[in-house]
Enzyme design. Structure first.
Site, PDB file in Angstrom:
ATOM      1  N   LEU A 213       0.862  -1.197   0.000  1.00  0.00           N
ATOM      2  CA  LEU A 213       0.000   0.000   0.000  1.00  0.00           C
ATOM      3  C   LEU A 213       0.889   1.235   0.000  1.00  0.00           C
ATOM      4  O   LEU A 213       1.756   1.363   0.864  1.00  0.00           O
ATOM      5  CB  LEU A 213      -0.890   0.004   1.246  1.00  0.00           C
ATOM      6  CG  LEU A 213      -1.848  -1.203   1.398  1.00  0.00           C
ATOM      7  CD1 LEU A 213      -2.484  -1.214   2.787  1.00  0.00           C
ATOM      8  CD2 LEU A 213      -2.930  -1.176   0.324  1.00  0.00           C
ATOM      9  N   HIS A 214       0.691   2.108  -0.969  1.00  0.00           N
ATOM     10  CA  HIS A 214       1.531   3.309  -0.999  1.00  0.00           C
ATOM     11  C   HIS A 214       0.845   4.544  -1.573  1.00  0.00           C
ATOM     12  O   HIS A 214       1.425   5.620  -1.591  1.00  0.00           O
ATOM     13  CB  HIS A 214       2.814   3.040  -1.796  1.00  0.00           C
ATOM     14  CG  HIS A 214       2.569   2.983  -3.281  1.00  0.00           C
ATOM     15  ND1 HIS A 214       1.975   1.911  -3.894  1.00  0.00           N
ATOM     16  CD2 HIS A 214       2.821   3.874  -4.267  1.00  0.00           C
ATOM     17  CE1 HIS A 214       1.873   2.134  -5.193  1.00  0.00           C
ATOM     18  NE2 HIS A 214       2.374   3.327  -5.451  1.00  0.00           N
TER      19      HIS A 214
END
Ligand code: UD1
Length: 370
Positions: A213-214
């Site tokens: 997740l970014h």
């Protein structure tokens, strides 16, 4: 001035490397053009950068601009100025490109395309035509603008072709070549499986969830990020969760590392190894939606939309939305490996078709451009 036309490839961020590598390698094999690789320096940490050049058929960049982090305007602007100097031969050991190749949708992609067209240099865009129709995403700005700046638009799916047609882009500029990133995957997957990277984290095959997740839509919203991490801890009670963490996320996320296995960003083959044996992948990445589709690994995309609908219609992808409660349903929804036919032209030969399209357009360009 050399006898062969010069093709300059611009990369800047991790997902660019796997898309450009097969095209660069095939052009090199054919031997009809001179090539240079320019790195803007958008990604500069060794783990987002150097490790990939060792694993992929790409040379070390001939030029590194060291643009670094900053606002979108700063980063794109610095890359634009730096690339213009490179394309104008202001650095002395270069000469004017016949064609500039950019890939994907990062800030360096747009900067490369814009610097080139401002100098009258034609642009080839690898992975053209993707649309999330979500104008809040920086990538959507980058991909739309890059497509409209490009002379040769290489697409990987029918929906991309349709998007470009809808926007009035002339069909003769578009070539449906397939997915060059999947060339890289297919060339590496056997070695990745053999590496059995899951063992290094004490995991069993098909018995863990792999998470990345970014995106700002999650990471820059502290309350949503906290609720998401709590949901992941709940998942980890049923299936171990391994989370290679991007620096953007690492900078802000408070994770209970007793419950979730957090790692630094991983080298390409190690991460691919973890993907091959995951029970499921939870991600907000674009490329991982495509990789899991080819691997037949269930993928849950933590976003409200995807610019890659072929991964839903032909693959394993489920667009989960950003509601953390949806994450808690993953262990119950993990099915067996799916045996699916990959999307059309995701066959390991996209780099060859891309190289052919590039050489053909170089022949068609006016001699003055060379
Ligand atoms: C960029 C791309 C995104 C892509 C992602 C892949 C844009 C707009 N976004 O996002 O589409 O999915 O790369 O990784 O181009 N940082 C480091 N070290 C680095 C690079 C970044 O610590 O080498 C940190 C910095 O705090 C920086 C932040 O990450 O401010 C964001 O980096 P940036 O390049 O702006 O965007 P990404 O989130 O990496």
């Amino acid at each position: 001035m050399p006898a062969r036309p010069l093709v300059v490839h611009v990369v800047g961020a991790r997902p660019n490397y796997m898309k450009v590598a097969p095209v660069y390698a095939e052009l090199e094999r054919r031997g009809d053009v001179e090539q240079r690789l320019v790195h803007t320096g958008q990604h500069y940490d060794a783990l987002l950068n150097d490790v990939f050049f060792a694993e992929l058929p790409l040379p070390r960049p001939h030029v590194e601009l060291e643009v670094g982090s900053g606002s979108h305007a700063y980063q794109t602007g610095q890359a634009l100025i730096g690339l213009e100097a490179v394309f104008e031969d202001a650095l002395g050991d270069f000469y004017r490109p016949a064609l500039v190749v950019v890939a994907g949708d990062v800030n360096s992609t747009l900067a490369g395309a814009l610097a080139a067209v401002k100098l009258g240099v034609p642009v080839c865009h690898i992975e053209s035509g993707l649309r999330s129709f979500d104008w809040s995403m920086p990538e959507e700005h980058n991909r739309r603008l890059t497509d409209h700046l490009s002379t040769l638009l290489l697409t990987h799916s029918e929906s991309a072709n349709e998007n470009l047609a809808r926007e009035g882009i002339a069909q003769e500029r578009v070539r449906f070549v397939g997915n060059t990133m999947i060339d890289t995957l297919l060339a590496s997957v056997d070695a990745a499986r053999e590496a059995a990277a899951w063992r290094d984290y004490g995991l069993e095959p098909q018995q863990y969830v792999l998470v990345t997740l970014h995106r700002p839509a999650l990471v820059d919203r502290p309350e949503l990020l906290t609720r998401t991490l709590l949901a992941l801890q709940d998942v980890a009670r049923e299936l171990p969760v391994v989370f290679p963490m991007h620096p953007r996320t690492r900078n802000v996320a408070l994770v209970d590392e007793e419950k979730i296995i957090v790692t630094p960003p991983l080298p390409y083959r190690t991460f691919l190894s973890l993907q091959t044996a995951a029970a499921a992948v939870l991600t907000d990445s674009g490329g991982i939606q495509e990789e899991t589709t080819v691997l037949g690994v269930p993928c849950f995309t933590l976003r409200d939309n995807t610019e890659r609908p072929v991964t839903v219609t032909h693959g394993t992808n489920v667009v989960l939305g950003l509601d953390p409660d949806a994450i808690r349903t993953i262990p119950a929804r993990v099915s067996q490996r799916m045996e699916l036919d990959p999307p059309p032209l995701w066959d390991g030969h996209a780099g060859e078709r891309a190289a052919e399209a590039i050489e053909r357009i170089l022949l068609d360009l006016p001699a003055a451009a060379l």
